[in-house]
Design an enzyme around this catalytic site. Structure first.
Site, short mmCIF file in Angstrom:
data_model
loop_
_atom_site.label_atom_id
_atom_site.label_comp_id
_atom_site.label_asym_id
_atom_site.label_seq_id
_atom_site.Cartn_x
_atom_site.Cartn_y
_atom_site.Cartn_z
N THR A 43 0.66 -0.77 -0.22
CA THR A 43 0.05 -0.29 -0.17
C THR A 43 0.98 1.24 -0.55
OG1 THR A 43 -1.68 -1.09 1.67
CG2 THR A 43 -1.99 0.30 1.43
N TYR A 106 -12.30 -4.59 -1.99
CA TYR A 106 -13.83 -3.82 -2.55
C TYR A 106 -15.11 -5.16 -2.41
CZ TYR A 106 -16.67 -1.28 -5.72
OH TYR A 106 -17.69 -0.83 -6.50
N TYR A 132 -1.99 -10.15 4.73
CA TYR A 132 -2.50 -8.36 5.16
C TYR A 132 -3.86 -8.48 5.91
CZ TYR A 132 -1.65 -3.86 4.94
OH TYR A 132 -1.28 -2.59 5.05
N ARG A 137 -9.00 0.03 4.81
CA ARG A 137 -9.10 -0.52 3.27
C ARG A 137 -9.60 -0.85 2.30
NH1 ARG A 137 -4.80 3.61 1.16
NH2 ARG A 137 -2.67 4.03 2.95
N LYS A 161 0.28 -9.25 8.74
CA LYS A 161 0.77 -7.90 9.41
C LYS A 161 -1.06 -7.92 9.52
CE LYS A 161 0.99 -3.52 7.02
NZ LYS A 161 1.71 -2.98 6.12
N ILE A 203 5.41 -3.86 10.36
CA ILE A 203 5.50 -3.62 8.64
C ILE A 203 5.50 -2.64 8.19
CG2 ILE A 203 4.99 -3.78 6.26
CD1 ILE A 203 4.75 -6.40 6.87
#
Length: 293
Positions: A43, A106, A132, A137, A161, A203
């Protein structure tokens, strides 16, 4: 191999293209400054704006420039399972050390859909997979039970993550797996609290500009020296906050440019340059820490 301070590397652009010179410079910078591993095409690396060709090129160049001196973790997740498999196979072929796999965004899959997505990737590849989870997001939260199933069922699923902002997720995940599971913080401000209850590192966005400090904080935490690690955490708390004053990676990329780490602060639309008031706030914090004059 992936414990400690892992940088979520920015992707340098110049005149609309990947800036190979700055990319090589960044990788050398992290090798010299004790970063434990590098994530490319995540990202923070503006992966949603990369063309498929650029995505592959970025991974290939990072592996080439690193020359096995530092592990390269390739961001190869996608909201299309087929695309994620293709990217992950490519990363494996060119020698990346691991893959970072974001929860499909999405589409908003169910927990079973998330399981089947990662199952398909794990079965088609042999490269270590770090999942992740970032609901802010992706629009969906991979629950600890779903991760635990994947971790149990597939040897190449090695960790997660965790970017829910919920420190308790570390304890939940360990209770469902084991104390050796690789859990990495996805938020600089929560790295130390998460490591205190069993995470193995971060991270990191801030690592782009203060790699030695983040590396040292993680090292101290892994050694159980939390009093010393806390001093670093508290010292850079204002930097952790200001790096998210606008959407990541806008502030950190601006900071890297101001510090001369990259030749251009160019961003890809729809990300855009910082507004002047926020940029001044960023500059004030960078000056306070001696990162710019």
């Amino acid at each position: 191999m992936f414990y400690g301070s892992v940088v979520a590397l920015i992707t340098p652009f110049k005149d609309g293209s990947l800036d190979r010179k700055s990319l090589k410079k960044l990788i050398e910078f992290h090798i010299e400054n004790q970063t434990d591993a590098i994530v490319v095409a995540g990202t923070t690396g503006e992966s949603p704006t990369l063309t498929y060709e650029e995505h592959e090129l970025l991974i290939e160049l990072a592996v080439e420039y690193a020359q096995k001196r530092i592990p390269i973790i390739a961001g190869t997740g996608a909201n299309s399972t087929h695309e994620a498999i293709l990217l992950t196979k490519f990363a494996e072929k060119v020698g990346a050390d691991a893959s970072l796999q974001v929860v499909p965004y999405y589409n908003k899959p169910t927990q079973e859909g998330i399981y089947q997505h990662f199952k398909a990737i794990a079965e088609e590849t042999n490269i270590p997979l770090i999942l992740y989870n970032i609901p802010s997001r992706t629009g969906v939260d991979m629950l600890p039970e779903t991760f635990a199933r994947l971790y149990s069922d597939f040897p190449n699923v090695i960790g997660i993550k965790e970017a829910t902002g919920n420190v308790a997720r570390v304890s939940e995940t360990i209770s469902l797996t084991n104390e050796e599971v690789l859990i990495l913080s996805g938020d600089d401000a929560l790295t130390l609290p998460m490591m205190a209850v069993g995470a193995k590192g971060v991270i990191s966005v801030a690592n782009n500009i203060i790699p030695k400090e983040i590396s040292q904080m993680c090292k101290l935490a892994l050694e159980g020296k939390f009093d010393e690690a806390l001093k670093i955490h508290n010292k850079y708390w204002d930097l952790f906050k200001v790096l998210f004053i606008e959407t990541n990676p806008i502030p950190v990329k601006t900071a890297a440019y101001l510090m001369g780490l990259i030749d251009s602060g160019e961003l890809r639309l729809p990300l855009y340059y910082m507004n002047s008031k926020n940029e001044e706030k960023l500059k004030d914090v960078l000056k306070k820490h001696g990162l710019i004059s």
